[in-house]
Motif scaffolding. Structure first.
Motif, mmCIF file in Angstrom:
data_model
loop_
_atom_site.group_PDB
_atom_site.id
_atom_site.type_symbol
_atom_site.label_atom_id
_atom_site.label_comp_id
_atom_site.label_asym_id
_atom_site.label_seq_id
_atom_site.Cartn_x
_atom_site.Cartn_y
_atom_site.Cartn_z
ATOM 1 N N GLU A 113 0.818 -1.222 0.000
ATOM 2 C CA GLU A 113 0.000 0.000 0.000
ATOM 3 C C GLU A 113 0.851 1.271 0.000
ATOM 4 N N PRO A 114 1.702 1.440 -1.001
ATOM 5 C CA PRO A 114 2.553 2.636 -1.047
ATOM 6 C C PRO A 114 1.788 3.850 -1.576
ATOM 7 N N SER A 115 2.375 5.020 -1.361
ATOM 8 C CA SER A 115 1.838 6.235 -1.969
ATOM 9 C C SER A 115 2.771 6.783 -3.047
ATOM 10 N N ARG A 116 4.054 6.423 -2.972
ATOM 11 C CA ARG A 116 5.019 6.889 -3.982
ATOM 12 C C ARG A 116 6.033 5.772 -4.226
ATOM 13 N N VAL A 117 6.190 5.391 -5.489
ATOM 14 C CA VAL A 117 7.017 4.246 -5.864
ATOM 15 C C VAL A 117 8.100 4.687 -6.839
ATOM 16 N N PRO A 140 -3.472 1.729 -6.970
ATOM 17 C CA PRO A 140 -4.534 2.742 -7.025
ATOM 18 C C PRO A 140 -4.071 3.994 -7.771
ATOM 19 N N ALA A 141 -5.024 4.731 -8.299
ATOM 20 C CA ALA A 141 -4.718 5.875 -9.160
ATOM 21 C C ALA A 141 -3.927 6.966 -8.444
ATOM 22 N N HIS A 142 -4.061 7.064 -7.116
ATOM 23 C CA HIS A 142 -3.380 8.139 -6.401
ATOM 24 C C HIS A 142 -1.893 7.868 -6.184
ATOM 25 N N VAL A 143 -1.443 6.639 -6.434
ATOM 26 C CA VAL A 143 -0.044 6.285 -6.185
ATOM 27 C C VAL A 143 0.834 6.846 -7.302
ATOM 28 N N GLU A 144 1.865 7.578 -6.926
ATOM 29 C CA GLU A 144 2.790 8.146 -7.912
ATOM 30 C C GLU A 144 3.842 7.106 -8.286
ATOM 31 N N ILE A 145 4.078 6.958 -9.586
ATOM 32 C CA ILE A 145 5.067 6.012 -10.097
ATOM 33 C C ILE A 145 6.146 6.784 -10.840
ATOM 34 N N VAL A 146 7.387 6.621 -10.406
ATOM 35 C CA VAL A 146 8.540 7.214 -11.078
ATOM 36 C C VAL A 146 9.405 6.064 -11.580
ATOM 37 N N ALA A 147 9.621 5.993 -12.891
ATOM 38 C CA ALA A 147 10.380 4.891 -13.492
ATOM 39 C C ALA A 147 11.660 5.437 -14.112
ATOM 40 N N THR A 148 12.784 4.842 -13.740
ATOM 41 C CA THR A 148 14.087 5.321 -14.210
ATOM 42 C C THR A 148 14.881 4.186 -14.846
ATOM 43 N N ASP A 149 15.826 4.572 -15.683
ATOM 44 C CA ASP A 149 16.759 3.607 -16.258
ATOM 45 C C ASP A 149 18.024 4.358 -16.653
ATOM 46 N N LEU A 150 19.136 3.652 -16.657
ATOM 47 C CA LEU A 150 20.407 4.260 -17.069
ATOM 48 C C LEU A 150 20.410 4.579 -18.558
ATOM 49 N N PRO A 204 18.795 10.903 -8.454
ATOM 50 C CA PRO A 204 18.559 12.351 -8.345
ATOM 51 C C PRO A 204 17.287 12.676 -7.559
ATOM 52 N N PHE A 205 17.146 12.070 -6.391
ATOM 53 C CA PHE A 205 15.946 12.246 -5.572
ATOM 54 C C PHE A 205 16.334 12.549 -4.131
ATOM 55 N N ASP A 206 15.422 13.204 -3.434
ATOM 56 C CA ASP A 206 15.676 13.580 -2.045
ATOM 57 C C ASP A 206 15.691 12.357 -1.129
ATOM 58 N N ASP A 207 16.315 12.526 0.015
ATOM 59 C CA ASP A 207 16.294 11.494 1.051
ATOM 60 C C ASP A 207 14.848 11.227 1.479
ATOM 61 N N ALA A 208 14.575 9.975 1.825
ATOM 62 C CA ALA A 208 13.289 9.585 2.421
ATOM 63 C C ALA A 208 12.096 10.103 1.624
ATOM 64 N N SER A 209 12.126 9.856 0.308
ATOM 65 C CA SER A 209 11.065 10.398 -0.547
ATOM 66 C C SER A 209 10.184 9.337 -1.215
ATOM 67 N N PHE A 210 10.455 8.045 -0.970
ATOM 68 C CA PHE A 210 9.655 6.979 -1.574
ATOM 69 C C PHE A 210 9.294 5.930 -0.527
ATOM 70 N N ASP A 211 8.158 5.280 -0.742
ATOM 71 C CA ASP A 211 7.729 4.190 0.131
ATOM 72 C C ASP A 211 8.321 2.855 -0.296
ATOM 73 N N ILE A 212 8.504 2.687 -1.594
ATOM 74 C CA ILE A 212 9.071 1.450 -2.137
ATOM 75 C C ILE A 212 10.050 1.816 -3.244
ATOM 76 N N VAL A 213 11.152 1.105 -3.298
ATOM 77 C CA VAL A 213 12.032 1.109 -4.465
ATOM 78 C C VAL A 213 11.974 -0.287 -5.061
ATOM 79 N N ILE A 214 11.655 -0.366 -6.340
ATOM 80 C CA ILE A 214 11.511 -1.641 -7.042
ATOM 81 C C ILE A 214 12.568 -1.735 -8.127
ATOM 82 N N CYS A 215 13.140 -2.904 -8.267
ATOM 83 C CA CYS A 215 14.120 -3.130 -9.331
ATOM 84 C C CYS A 215 13.976 -4.563 -9.823
#
Length: 274
Positions: free
Chosen positions: A44-48, A67-77, A105-116
């Motif tokens: 149940e994250p709010s930012r991924v 859920p639609a309110h969850v923010e998803i940020v996807a990165t790749d090299l 390039p993100f602030d400290d303590a800014s995501f609920d989950i990091v997925i890889c």
């Protein structure tokens, strides 16, 4: 854990992104993408944040289940992989961003989950990448990732590597064994996570799936031309890329038949909490 891998091992460009998305995603990545997306949803994250997103297999799975309110940020090299990912329709807004997992390039303590998904094997410094994930996770956040098990548990990859070893006996292309299937030791993974600042014991689950392809030729093209293995083959003399691909197709067909083939794949899924 720092590894000395050729720079070409993490170079996904040229024709690789298109073939990767067309052939490898359904063959290898889609089943595990669904699995890891449901695991993320249960938290149940709010930012991924997704690192090593590739052409977006997990990103699309996350978009479907979260859920639609969850923010998803996807990165790749590799920007070429993100460009290919952005071409595939997705059912919600996703922020695509080129980023190095070792210098996020993100602030400290800014995501609920990091997925890889199947990206940690490519990090030249695993501990540094895990430390970056730890830095951007909020207290109680979770790093959720998977890695391939040893190559002997992954039938198509093992056959392709063996065939290429016979074709280039003096300098066998070992990309598949060295990198995608080179980071499977549970103790090494746990050690690297601890060194990165994760104090809790990681949960590691080994999951077998089936890899399916329309033909032995399609599977050979996927491995030989849709991954950085292509770079190794093209750098060698004695056989062309097409000849190497044909030999791998013959080796796969000898074991699994020529059409509608089905082989075992196996991976570890790891979850560790901050």
């Amino acid at each position: 854990m720092t590894t000395n891998m050729p720079r070409t091992d993490s170079h996904f460009a040229g024709q690789i992104p298109a073939l990767y998305e067309q052939l490898l995603v359904p063959m290898l990545f889609a089943p595990y993408a669904t699995d890891i997306a449901f695991r993320a949803s249960a938290l149940e994250p709010s930012r991924v944040l997704e690192t090593a997103a590739g052409t977006g297999a997990v990103t699309r799975a996350l978009a479907h289940v979260l859920p639609a309110h969850v923010e998803i940020v996807a990165t790749d090299l590799n920007q070429a992989m993100l460009d290919r990912a952005a071409q595939t329709p997705i059912e919600r807004a996703v922020t695509w961003r080129q980023a190095n997992a070792l210098q996020l390039p993100f602030d400290d303590a800014s995501f609920d989950i990091v997925i890889c998904q199947f990206g940690a094997m490519f990090f030249p410094d695993k501990t540094a990448a895990f430390a970056e994930a730890h830095r951007v996770l909020r207290p109680g956040g979770v790093l959720l990732f998977n890695v391939w098990d040893r190559i002997e548990e992954n039938e198509f990859a093992c056959i392709v590597t063996g065939a290429l070893g016979r074709l280039f006996p003096d300098d066998p292309p070992l990309f598949m064994k060295r990198t995608p299937h080179g980071y499977f030791d549970r103790h090494a993974i746990s050690h690297d996570l601890a060194c990165a600042g994760f104090d809790s014991t990681p949960r590691i689950e080994t999951i077998a799936q089936r890899s399916r392809a329309s033909s032995a030729n399609a599977a050979a093209i996927a491995y030989c031309q849709g991954t950085p293995l292509r770079n190794e083959i093209e750098s060698r003399t004695g056989a062309s890329l097409d000849e190497a691909t044909s030999m791998c197709a013959e080796a796969i067909a000898a074991r699994f038949g020529s059409i509608d083939i089905d082989g075992k794949i196996q991976a570890h899924v790891i979850a560790v909490q901050c």
